[in-house]
Write an enzyme that holds these catalytic residues in place. Sequence first.
Site, PDB file in Angstrom:
ATOM      1  N   GLY A 122     -22.917  39.118  64.852  1.00 30.87           N
ATOM      2  CA  GLY A 122     -23.765  40.297  65.118  1.00 30.87           C
ATOM      3  C   GLY A 122     -24.763  39.985  66.216  1.00 30.87           C
ATOM      4  N   GLY A 181     -27.037  42.518  68.581  1.00 33.37           N
ATOM      5  CA  GLY A 181     -27.994  43.440  67.980  1.00 33.37           C
ATOM      6  C   GLY A 181     -29.429  43.097  68.330  1.00 33.37           C
ATOM      7  N   LEU A 207     -31.851  41.522  66.740  1.00 33.64           N
ATOM      8  CA  LEU A 207     -32.301  40.140  66.507  1.00 33.64           C
ATOM      9  C   LEU A 207     -31.463  39.122  67.272  1.00 33.64           C
ATOM     10  CD1 LEU A 207     -33.136  40.448  62.756  1.00 33.64           C
ATOM     11  CD2 LEU A 207     -34.630  39.390  64.415  1.00 33.64           C
ATOM     12  N   ASP A 247     -19.555  39.191  68.261  1.00 40.09           N
ATOM     13  CA  ASP A 247     -19.896  40.553  67.858  1.00 40.09           C
ATOM     14  C   ASP A 247     -18.618  41.374  67.896  1.00 40.09           C
ATOM     15  OD1 ASP A 247     -22.922  42.093  67.856  1.00 40.09           O
ATOM     16  OD2 ASP A 247     -21.165  43.392  67.976  1.00 40.09           O
ATOM     17  N   ILE A 248     -18.630  42.496  67.199  1.00 34.42           N
ATOM     18  CA  ILE A 248     -17.438  43.351  67.215  1.00 34.42           C
ATOM     19  C   ILE A 248     -17.325  44.095  68.533  1.00 34.42           C
ATOM     20  CG2 ILE A 248     -18.477  45.433  66.174  1.00 34.42           C
ATOM     21  CD1 ILE A 248     -15.832  45.363  64.356  1.00 34.42           C
ATOM     22  N   TYR A 270     -28.046  49.533  51.292  1.00 33.33           N
ATOM     23  CA  TYR A 270     -28.470  48.384  52.112  1.00 33.33           C
ATOM     24  C   TYR A 270     -29.292  47.416  51.267  1.00 33.33           C
ATOM     25  CZ  TYR A 270     -31.178  46.051  55.877  1.00 33.33           C
ATOM     26  OH  TYR A 270     -31.783  45.140  56.715  1.00 33.33           O
TER      27      TYR A 270
HETATM   28  N1  NAD Z   1     -34.125  44.925  62.661  1.00 34.64           N
HETATM   29  C1  NAD Z   1     -34.847  45.015  61.564  1.00 34.64           C
HETATM   30  O1  NAD Z   1     -35.881  45.708  61.529  1.00 34.64           O
HETATM   31  C2  NAD Z   1     -34.440  44.240  60.343  1.00 34.64           C
HETATM   32  C3  NAD Z   1     -35.275  44.233  59.226  1.00 34.64           C
HETATM   33  C4  NAD Z   1     -34.871  43.545  58.083  1.00 34.64           C
HETATM   34  C5  NAD Z   1     -33.685  42.822  58.092  1.00 34.64           C
HETATM   35  N2  NAD Z   1     -32.888  42.846  59.204  1.00 34.64           N
HETATM   36  C6  NAD Z   1     -31.618  42.121  59.132  1.00 34.64           C
HETATM   37  O2  NAD Z   1     -31.433  41.307  60.281  1.00 34.64           O
HETATM   38  C7  NAD Z   1     -30.041  41.252  60.621  1.00 34.64           C
HETATM   39  C8  NAD Z   1     -29.850  41.669  62.053  1.00 34.64           C
HETATM   40  O3  NAD Z   1     -30.376  42.976  62.223  1.00 34.64           O
HETATM   41  P1  NAD Z   1     -30.399  43.697  63.622  1.00 34.64           P
HETATM   42  O4  NAD Z   1     -31.575  44.592  63.623  1.00 34.64           O
HETATM   43  O5  NAD Z   1     -30.202  42.750  64.721  1.00 34.64           O
HETATM   44  O6  NAD Z   1     -29.104  44.636  63.475  1.00 34.64           O
HETATM   45  P2  NAD Z   1     -28.364  45.477  64.613  1.00 34.64           P
HETATM   46  O7  NAD Z   1     -27.794  46.680  63.956  1.00 34.64           O
HETATM   47  O8  NAD Z   1     -29.261  45.648  65.796  1.00 34.64           O
HETATM   48  O9  NAD Z   1     -27.190  44.471  65.033  1.00 34.64           O
HETATM   49  C9  NAD Z   1     -26.061  44.241  64.232  1.00 34.64           C
HETATM   50  C10 NAD Z   1     -24.931  43.785  65.125  1.00 34.64           C
HETATM   51  O10 NAD Z   1     -23.786  43.576  64.292  1.00 34.64           O
HETATM   52  C11 NAD Z   1     -22.634  44.015  65.015  1.00 34.64           C
HETATM   53  N3  NAD Z   1     -21.536  44.306  64.089  1.00 34.64           N
HETATM   54  C12 NAD Z   1     -21.385  45.393  63.302  1.00 34.64           C
HETATM   55  N4  NAD Z   1     -20.248  45.299  62.596  1.00 34.64           N
HETATM   56  C13 NAD Z   1     -19.691  44.114  62.926  1.00 34.64           C
HETATM   57  C14 NAD Z   1     -18.512  43.428  62.508  1.00 34.64           C
HETATM   58  N5  NAD Z   1     -17.661  43.960  61.614  1.00 34.64           N
HETATM   59  N6  NAD Z   1     -18.252  42.221  63.045  1.00 34.64           N
HETATM   60  C15 NAD Z   1     -19.087  41.675  63.969  1.00 34.64           C
HETATM   61  N7  NAD Z   1     -20.208  42.272  64.408  1.00 34.64           N
HETATM   62  C16 NAD Z   1     -20.506  43.475  63.880  1.00 34.64           C
HETATM   63  C17 NAD Z   1     -23.102  45.233  65.773  1.00 34.64           C
HETATM   64  O11 NAD Z   1     -22.253  45.515  66.877  1.00 34.64           O
HETATM   65  C18 NAD Z   1     -24.519  44.814  66.183  1.00 34.64           C
HETATM   66  O12 NAD Z   1     -24.534  44.232  67.475  1.00 34.64           O
HETATM   67  C19 NAD Z   1     -29.321  42.155  59.614  1.00 34.64           C
HETATM   68  O13 NAD Z   1     -28.837  41.371  58.546  1.00 34.64           O
HETATM   69  C20 NAD Z   1     -30.428  43.049  59.108  1.00 34.64           C
HETATM   70  O14 NAD Z   1     -30.164  43.502  57.817  1.00 34.64           O
HETATM   71  C21 NAD Z   1     -33.232  43.531  60.322  1.00 34.64           C
END
Ligand code: NAD
Length: 304
Positions: A8, A11, A13, A32-33, A138
């Site tokens: 991922g 995304g 983070l 990433d996907i 979630y």
């Molecule tokens: N951003 C926040 O505010 C926040 C808060 C709490 C926890 N988190 C956690 O941090 C982690 C990262 O969050 P984020 O904000 O970067 O998420 P995001 O949605 O920005 O990024 C997720 C990434 O995963 C990729 N993805 C989706 N399905 C996929 C698959 N099947 N195979 C491979 N890649 C795939 C997407 O293309 C995307 O780039 C997550 O576990 C999220 O739950 C984030």
Amino acid sequence: MDRILITGALGQLGTEFIKHFKKLNVFVLATDIKLPKYKLQCEFEQADSLDKTRINELVKKHDINIIYHLVAILSASGEKDPFKSWKLNMNSFQNIAEISVENNIKKVFWPSSMAVFGTESKLDLVIQNPLMNPSTIYGITKLVGEKLMEYYFNRFRLDIRSLRYPGIVSVETAPGGGTTDYIIDMINAAKKGIDYTCFLDENTELPMMYIDDAINSAITLMAAKKSNLSILGSYNITGFSITPKKLLNEIKSNGFNLKVNYEPDFRQKIADSWPKKIDDSSSKKDWGWNPEFGLKETIIEALK
Ligand SMILES: NC(=O)c1ccc[n+]([C@@H]2O[C@H](COP(=O)([O-])OP(=O)(O)OC[C@H]3O[C@@H](n4cnc5c(N)ncnc54)[C@H](O)[C@@H]3O)[C@@H](O)[C@H]2O)c1
């Protein structure tokens, strides 16, 4: 030498973790996907985290010994298709756990979320181990993941480390469909000089954290001695708490003239089941968590 796999990675983070590790000259395989829109500062392979065989091959091929597993469908997006959300969040977690055990991965970082809490958690100030009744798919997947972390450590000595992130504020990468996304949307509207319609009520208080603190906290936790970590599951963590009204005042006090309308939607109910403030004293005590960005610093950085 650390050889890191990030899932991922494109995304909110992941993009920032890549930049961080690049500065340290550490080997990173980003996956990433989807495909990146620009050239990354590390190796990249397109891979679906649900495809265990493919991820396993990549781990072996690149001699990976640390994994940052960031794939998830976030709170608001998850409610649109809860079955898909469960499948992705849980099955990708299981794949990473199995691959890590099979390949003797040293450590895994897997973020949890404040979505694990619920209306029974005494939301004014949520302690490390309150009653938990998450209301979103979630939050449920994150709570199950936390329990599995503990189980896999006791069963296989698999070292998964985790933080219950609040809303993360970053400007360079768009947020991925969470309930706290309004903070970035409002800041971007202020910069563009356009009106903003907020999907939460103006007095909804939620914890947030600036992206640099989110990255640094994960790195510090990952570097901590295992024997110092009194919690096998995920650690509470927070930066500051804010309401849309307070954010608007901060934006205005920085010289921006923004007009905001309030039209709460389904995300209001999610926000109402989340903490107003979080007690992160266990993180401070066990591994030295010390946030650099408070409310004012975060808004100033984000408005730059
Ligand atoms: N951003 C926040 O505010 C926040 C808060 C709490 C926890 N988190 C956690 O941090 C982690 C990262 O969050 P984020 O904000 O970067 O998420 P995001 O949605 O920005 O990024 C997720 C990434 O995963 C990729 N993805 C989706 N399905 C996929 C698959 N099947 N195979 C491979 N890649 C795939 C997407 O293309 C995307 O780039 C997550 O576990 C999220 O739950 C984030």
